[in-house]
Design an enzyme around this catalytic site. Sequence first.
Site, short mmCIF file in Angstrom:
data_model
loop_
_atom_site.label_atom_id
_atom_site.label_comp_id
_atom_site.label_asym_id
_atom_site.label_seq_id
_atom_site.Cartn_x
_atom_site.Cartn_y
_atom_site.Cartn_z
N GLU A 129 0.92 -1.30 -0.10
CA GLU A 129 0.02 -0.23 -0.13
C GLU A 129 0.97 1.32 0.01
O GLU A 129 1.91 1.39 1.05
CB GLU A 129 -1.08 0.15 1.10
N ASP B 210 9.76 8.28 0.44
CA ASP B 210 9.14 8.10 -0.76
C ASP B 210 8.97 6.87 -1.58
O ASP B 210 10.21 6.22 -1.64
CB ASP B 210 9.96 9.11 -1.72
N ASP C 250 -2.22 12.33 -2.96
CA ASP C 250 -2.17 13.75 -3.01
C ASP C 250 -2.81 14.27 -4.58
O ASP C 250 -2.24 14.07 -5.50
CB ASP C 250 -1.02 14.34 -2.57
N LYS D 112 -4.14 22.21 -7.97
CA LYS D 112 -3.67 23.39 -9.09
C LYS D 112 -2.76 23.17 -10.39
O LYS D 112 -2.05 22.28 -10.13
CB LYS D 112 -2.85 24.50 -8.48
N ASP E 158 -11.01 11.15 -5.35
CA ASP E 158 -12.30 12.09 -5.51
C ASP E 158 -12.20 12.85 -6.42
O ASP E 158 -13.02 13.88 -6.37
CB ASP E 158 -12.50 12.30 -4.00
C1 LIG Z 1 -4.24 12.32 0.48
S1 LIG Z 1 -3.40 11.45 1.50
C2 LIG Z 1 -4.47 10.00 1.50
C3 LIG Z 1 -4.10 9.07 2.73
C4 LIG Z 1 -4.84 7.62 2.73
N1 LIG Z 1 -4.49 6.81 1.57
C5 LIG Z 1 -5.95 7.99 3.15
O1 LIG Z 1 -6.97 7.58 2.11
O2 LIG Z 1 -6.62 8.47 4.17
C6 LIG Z 1 -2.00 10.85 0.47
C7 LIG Z 1 -0.99 10.15 1.18
O3 LIG Z 1 0.11 9.78 0.20
C8 LIG Z 1 1.60 10.02 0.79
N2 LIG Z 1 2.27 10.00 -0.36
C9 LIG Z 1 2.27 10.95 -1.37
N3 LIG Z 1 3.45 10.80 -2.02
C10 LIG Z 1 4.15 9.65 -1.57
C11 LIG Z 1 5.23 8.85 -2.10
N4 LIG Z 1 5.90 9.28 -2.88
N5 LIG Z 1 5.47 7.72 -1.46
C12 LIG Z 1 4.85 7.26 -0.34
N6 LIG Z 1 3.58 8.01 0.24
C13 LIG Z 1 3.34 9.05 -0.42
C14 LIG Z 1 1.25 11.37 1.43
O4 LIG Z 1 2.11 11.40 2.54
C15 LIG Z 1 -0.08 11.02 2.25
O5 LIG Z 1 -0.16 10.40 3.47
#
Ligand SMILES: C[S@@+](CC[C@H](N)C(=O)[O-])C[C@H]1O[C@@H](n2cnc3c(N)ncnc32)[C@H](O)[C@@H]1O
Length: 223
Positions: free
Chosen positions: A50, A102, A124, A128, A160
């Site tokens: 995940e 990452d 994320d 924008k 979403d």
């Molecule tokens: C909008 S949040 C959604 C979190 C979770 N999946 C949820 O549905 O509640 C996106 C998550 O992806 C993580 N993320 C973004 N880029 C990432 C990367 N390159 N490697 C691992 N995680 C990453 C962020 O730190 C963040 O916690």
Amino acid sequence: MSTRPDTFRTFGRAKGRTLTASQEAVMAEHWPRLSIAPGEPLPPAPLWLEIGYGMGSHVLHLARSHPDTNIIGAEPFLNGTAKVVRGATDEGLSNLRLFRGDVRNFLAEVPDASFGRIYILFPDPWPKARHNKRRLIRTAFIHELSRVMKQGGRLTFASDIPHYVDWALTRFRSHQRNHPGAGFAMSERDPKQPPDGWPGTKYEAKARREGRTPYWFEFVREG
Ligand SMILES: C[S@@+](CC[C@H](N)C(=O)[O-])C[C@H]1O[C@@H](n2cnc3c(N)ncnc32)[C@H](O)[C@@H]1O
């Protein structure tokens, strides 16, 4: 900052509030056992990944509901990591390992055809236009996912944000066209229906509160 598009930072913050003393203590005791570093031997199959588990409700659900499957969660956010470490320890889950950082740095060291399932749930959105380049779903990243996924493996992607959904589907389709036999074929399903046994995530709940509709897509790795 790097100008290579695949090295733009894709996440917001890596740390929130300072960890409490009790979170610090749990991390000090259990992180060495739960963490996995790039290049370390992977746990045996079946092995699922995940990416971006956030506060961790779904990755904990996976580990709890599939005790015979090894699960790896990748997430840079320290506070979410600390929450998952506490959850895994409290529940005695022995099939969960965590990479903090990452995921692209982790995947770079992963052998081909390692994972039977990969979840990317509400990455994320970077809505924008000038930030779109930070989106995790990019052609190079899809290619890396297809490399580390077993043939017939399943990828679940949720978002979403309609613009991100279009963005992602366009890239999955074009990757599939350009890599015949090694792409991701989208499964026929109603994207508004969550996968079976869906436990919900923190981000999904926020999206619904704010009036947005979540969509889930499933792809099968060809080959
Ligand atoms: C909008 S949040 C959604 C979190 C979770 N999946 C949820 O549905 O509640 C996106 C998550 O992806 C993580 N993320 C973004 N880029 C990432 C990367 N390159 N490697 C691992 N995680 C990453 C962020 O730190 C963040 O916690």
